[in-house]
Motif scaffolding. Structure first.
Motif, PDB file in Angstrom:
ATOM      1  N   TYR A 114       0.750  -1.156   0.171  1.00 51.25           N
ATOM      2  CA  TYR A 114       0.137   0.143  -0.185  1.00 51.25           C
ATOM      3  C   TYR A 114       0.543   1.045   0.250  1.00 51.25           C
ATOM      4  O   TYR A 114       0.698   1.986  -0.782  1.00 51.25           O
ATOM      5  CB  TYR A 114      -0.983   0.216   1.402  1.00 51.25           C
ATOM      6  CG  TYR A 114      -2.103  -0.927   1.238  1.00 51.25           C
ATOM      7  CD1 TYR A 114      -3.534  -0.223   0.377  1.00 51.25           C
ATOM      8  CD2 TYR A 114      -2.441  -1.866   1.621  1.00 51.25           C
ATOM      9  CE1 TYR A 114      -5.030  -0.925   0.002  1.00 51.25           C
ATOM     10  CE2 TYR A 114      -3.020  -2.592   1.232  1.00 51.25           C
ATOM     11  CZ  TYR A 114      -4.842  -2.065   0.071  1.00 51.25           C
ATOM     12  OH  TYR A 114      -5.902  -2.865   0.250  1.00 51.25           O
ATOM     13  N   ALA A 115       2.007   0.974   1.455  1.00 52.53           N
ATOM     14  CA  ALA A 115       2.530   2.503   0.774  1.00 52.53           C
ATOM     15  C   ALA A 115       3.026   2.582  -0.551  1.00 52.53           C
ATOM     16  O   ALA A 115       3.434   4.116  -0.638  1.00 52.53           O
ATOM     17  CB  ALA A 115       4.056   1.837   2.147  1.00 52.53           C
ATOM     18  N   ALA A 116       3.616   2.008  -0.970  1.00 52.58           N
ATOM     19  CA  ALA A 116       4.036   2.260  -2.662  1.00 52.58           C
ATOM     20  C   ALA A 116       3.024   2.885  -3.274  1.00 52.58           C
ATOM     21  O   ALA A 116       3.573   3.601  -4.199  1.00 52.58           O
ATOM     22  CB  ALA A 116       4.203   1.019  -3.606  1.00 52.58           C
ATOM     23  N   HIS A 117       1.661   3.146  -3.127  1.00 58.25           N
ATOM     24  CA  HIS A 117       1.047   3.733  -4.025  1.00 58.25           C
ATOM     25  C   HIS A 117       0.371   4.983  -3.017  1.00 58.25           C
ATOM     26  O   HIS A 117      -1.063   5.299  -3.694  1.00 58.25           O
ATOM     27  CB  HIS A 117       0.046   2.713  -4.378  1.00 58.25           C
ATOM     28  CG  HIS A 117       0.746   1.832  -5.156  1.00 58.25           C
ATOM     29  ND1 HIS A 117       1.302   2.376  -6.866  1.00 58.25           N
ATOM     30  CD2 HIS A 117       1.268   0.128  -5.330  1.00 58.25           C
ATOM     31  CE1 HIS A 117       1.157   1.255  -7.096  1.00 58.25           C
ATOM     32  NE2 HIS A 117       1.898  -0.054  -6.325  1.00 58.25           N
ATOM     33  N   MET A 118       1.098   5.169  -2.048  1.00 58.67           N
ATOM     34  CA  MET A 118       0.283   6.512  -0.943  1.00 58.67           C
ATOM     35  C   MET A 118       1.182   8.062  -1.461  1.00 58.67           C
ATOM     36  O   MET A 118       2.096   8.060  -1.831  1.00 58.67           O
ATOM     37  CB  MET A 118       0.429   6.082   0.539  1.00 58.67           C
ATOM     38  CG  MET A 118      -0.631   4.865   0.343  1.00 58.67           C
ATOM     39  SD  MET A 118      -2.394   4.804   0.364  1.00 58.67           S
ATOM     40  CE  MET A 118      -2.776   6.197   1.812  1.00 58.67           C
ATOM     41  N   ASP A 119      -0.190   8.982  -0.772  1.00 54.92           N
ATOM     42  CA  ASP A 119       0.567  10.217  -1.138  1.00 54.92           C
ATOM     43  C   ASP A 119       0.626  10.847  -0.115  1.00 54.92           C
ATOM     44  O   ASP A 119       0.320  11.408   1.177  1.00 54.92           O
ATOM     45  CB  ASP A 119      -0.536  11.365  -1.305  1.00 54.92           C
ATOM     46  CG  ASP A 119       0.363  12.090  -2.260  1.00 54.92           C
ATOM     47  OD1 ASP A 119       1.414  13.257  -1.426  1.00 54.92           O
ATOM     48  OD2 ASP A 119      -0.731  13.506  -3.001  1.00 54.92           O
ATOM     49  N   PHE A 120       2.055  10.530   0.657  1.00 53.89           N
ATOM     50  CA  PHE A 120       2.209  10.538   1.916  1.00 53.89           C
ATOM     51  C   PHE A 120       2.641  11.554   2.957  1.00 53.89           C
ATOM     52  O   PHE A 120       1.981  13.109   3.480  1.00 53.89           O
ATOM     53  CB  PHE A 120       3.323   9.715   2.624  1.00 53.89           C
ATOM     54  CG  PHE A 120       3.470   8.466   2.704  1.00 53.89           C
ATOM     55  CD1 PHE A 120       3.222   7.754   3.896  1.00 53.89           C
ATOM     56  CD2 PHE A 120       4.073   7.496   2.146  1.00 53.89           C
ATOM     57  CE1 PHE A 120       2.643   6.194   4.034  1.00 53.89           C
ATOM     58  CE2 PHE A 120       3.719   6.058   1.779  1.00 53.89           C
ATOM     59  CZ  PHE A 120       2.739   6.064   3.085  1.00 53.89           C
ATOM     60  N   ALA A 121       2.969  12.563   1.480  1.00 49.92           N
ATOM     61  CA  ALA A 121       2.936  14.488   2.131  1.00 49.92           C
ATOM     62  C   ALA A 121       1.735  15.168   1.782  1.00 49.92           C
ATOM     63  O   ALA A 121       1.131  16.197   2.897  1.00 49.92           O
ATOM     64  CB  ALA A 121       3.754  15.092   0.549  1.00 49.92           C
ATOM     65  N   ALA A 122       0.211  14.451   1.204  1.00 54.19           N
ATOM     66  CA  ALA A 122      -1.144  14.701   0.984  1.00 54.19           C
ATOM     67  C   ALA A 122      -1.944  14.262   2.776  1.00 54.19           C
ATOM     68  O   ALA A 122      -1.918  15.283   3.221  1.00 54.19           O
ATOM     69  CB  ALA A 122      -2.048  14.624   0.402  1.00 54.19           C
ATOM     70  N   ALA A 123      -1.419  13.571   2.966  1.00 57.77           N
ATOM     71  CA  ALA A 123      -1.615  12.496   4.212  1.00 57.77           C
ATOM     72  C   ALA A 123      -0.537  13.275   5.592  1.00 57.77           C
ATOM     73  O   ALA A 123      -1.759  13.939   6.235  1.00 57.77           O
ATOM     74  CB  ALA A 123      -1.545  11.207   4.407  1.00 57.77           C
ATOM     75  N   GLU A 124       0.333  13.883   5.618  1.00 56.08           N
ATOM     76  CA  GLU A 124       1.281  14.684   6.593  1.00 56.08           C
ATOM     77  C   GLU A 124       0.492  16.094   6.251  1.00 56.08           C
ATOM     78  O   GLU A 124      -0.298  16.870   7.319  1.00 56.08           O
ATOM     79  CB  GLU A 124       2.114  14.569   6.272  1.00 56.08           C
ATOM     80  CG  GLU A 124       3.339  13.458   6.501  1.00 56.08           C
ATOM     81  CD  GLU A 124       4.682  13.585   5.900  1.00 56.08           C
ATOM     82  OE1 GLU A 124       5.121  14.297   5.480  1.00 56.08           O
ATOM     83  OE2 GLU A 124       5.818  11.965   5.978  1.00 56.08           O
ATOM     84  N   ALA A 125      -0.303  16.482   5.359  1.00 56.93           N
ATOM     85  CA  ALA A 125      -0.840  17.615   4.809  1.00 56.93           C
ATOM     86  C   ALA A 125      -2.268  17.490   6.314  1.00 56.93           C
ATOM     87  O   ALA A 125      -2.666  18.862   6.586  1.00 56.93           O
ATOM     88  CB  ALA A 125      -0.895  18.485   4.025  1.00 56.93           C
ATOM     89  N   ALA A 126      -2.918  16.800   5.649  1.00 56.43           N
ATOM     90  CA  ALA A 126      -4.752  16.307   5.987  1.00 56.43           C
ATOM     91  C   ALA A 126      -4.624  16.138   7.968  1.00 56.43           C
ATOM     92  O   ALA A 126      -4.580  16.765   8.794  1.00 56.43           O
ATOM     93  CB  ALA A 126      -4.413  14.925   5.243  1.00 56.43           C
TER      94      ALA A 126
END
Length: 304
Positions: free
Chosen positions: A268-280
């Motif tokens: 799953y991590a390979a296809h996650m936008d972590f920058a957007a999740a951290e902004a949330a």
């Protein structure tokens, strides 16, 4: 933390803000009673590439099944270990033990607890079986209580001491954290924390010894009749050894589930936008601090 991954953070409690943020995935998921008014759901799936993950659904399904597969083995192992723990308890218990521990409890109550009224008890767990074996968060007890009584208990006798202490603390108007044995969560008190009295009682055993310097140490193992214990030494040793083997196998099964879970998370991590999740996450933190009434308020804040 969570038993299947004790090194990972699964929730955070903010008593000053009356709020909690917790992992809601299975098996910890819980339906909210008052969505939006009290609880708010955060959908982290919104920050994943659904199309890319759909293309991998076969691999994801296999890994998900590998996460679930050891559960039956764990459940059976824990059930068998519980039965053996009950056998050890029955083998060690004699008619003198409850009165002995009741007298010791009365002595502690006379020294430490004064009558009051209207206390509150909170049921918790301080110990658990994890992929790394059995763990007990003794440091949590020390954070809450400066004086720790260590109860050396290899036969499960601690409830005879802890139950009257809990009752006396509640009668005295104290807030109590009653921590139960994971193998007997319905009835067997294992630890008792009384922060208002700066007083804690923690059980220790040969497989899980207390890792600090106690205020006092009580050898509950010395309460049963010595001749009775000597006569059953071989049987007690067999029960203890077999119980430990069952718990070790359950821990190994949890380890297999953790490995599969980590592989699933990597997919799953390979296809996650972590920058957007951290902004949330930053927006949620700002809302929590700036307007606590709009985010997960609790009418009666309690540790989780």
């Amino acid at each position: 933390c969570a038993p299947e991954a004790p090194e990972e953070l699964a929730g955070a409690f903010f008593p000053e803000l009356g709020a909690v943020v917790a992992d809601g995935t299975e098996p910890r998921g819980a339906a909210g009673l008052l969505p939006l008014a009290v609880e708010r759901y955060v959908d982290l799936g919104a920050y994943g590439d659904a199309a890319a993950l759909k293309a991998k659904r076969g691999e994801l399904r296999r890994l998900a099944e590998a996460v679930l597969a050891p559960q039956t083995r764990v459940a059976r192992g824990l059930a068998a270990a519980r039965a053996l723990a009950d056998e050890r308890f029955d083998a060690a218990l004699d008619g003198d033990v409850p009165p002995i521990l009741a007298r010791r409890a009365r002595g502690i109550i006379a020294r430490e607890i004064r009558p009051g009224g209207g206390g509150a008890a909170h049921k918790r767990f301080l110990s658990a079986l994890t992929p790394d074996g059995p763990v007990c968060l003794f440091e949590t007890a020390r954070e809450l209580c400066g004086r720790i009584y260590e109860l050396n208990d290899n036969y499960g006798l601690a409830p005879f001491l802890l139950a009257p202490l809990l009752a006396a603390a509640l009668d005295a108007g104290q807030e109590a954290y009653a921590c139960y044995c994971p193998l007997h969560p319905e009835e067997q008190l294992e630890h008792l924390l009384l922060p208002g009295l700066d007083l804690g009682f923690v059980s220790s055993s040969d497989p899980l010894p207390y890792d600090g310097v106690p205020f006092r140490r009580m050898r509950l193992d010395a309460c049963p009749d010595a001749e009775r214990i000597r006569a059953q030494r071989s049987r007690l040793r067999f029960l203890h050894k077999t119980e430990r083997a069952l718990l070790d196998d359950a821990a190994a099964a949890l380890g297999e589930a953790r490995t599969a879970r980590e592989r699933l998370a990597d997919c799953y991590a390979a296809h996650m936008d972590f920058a957007a999740a951290e902004a949330a996450a930053e927006r949620l933190a700002a809302a929590l601090v700036g307007d606590e009434g709009s985010f997960l308020p609790l009418t009666s804040p309690r540790p989780v």
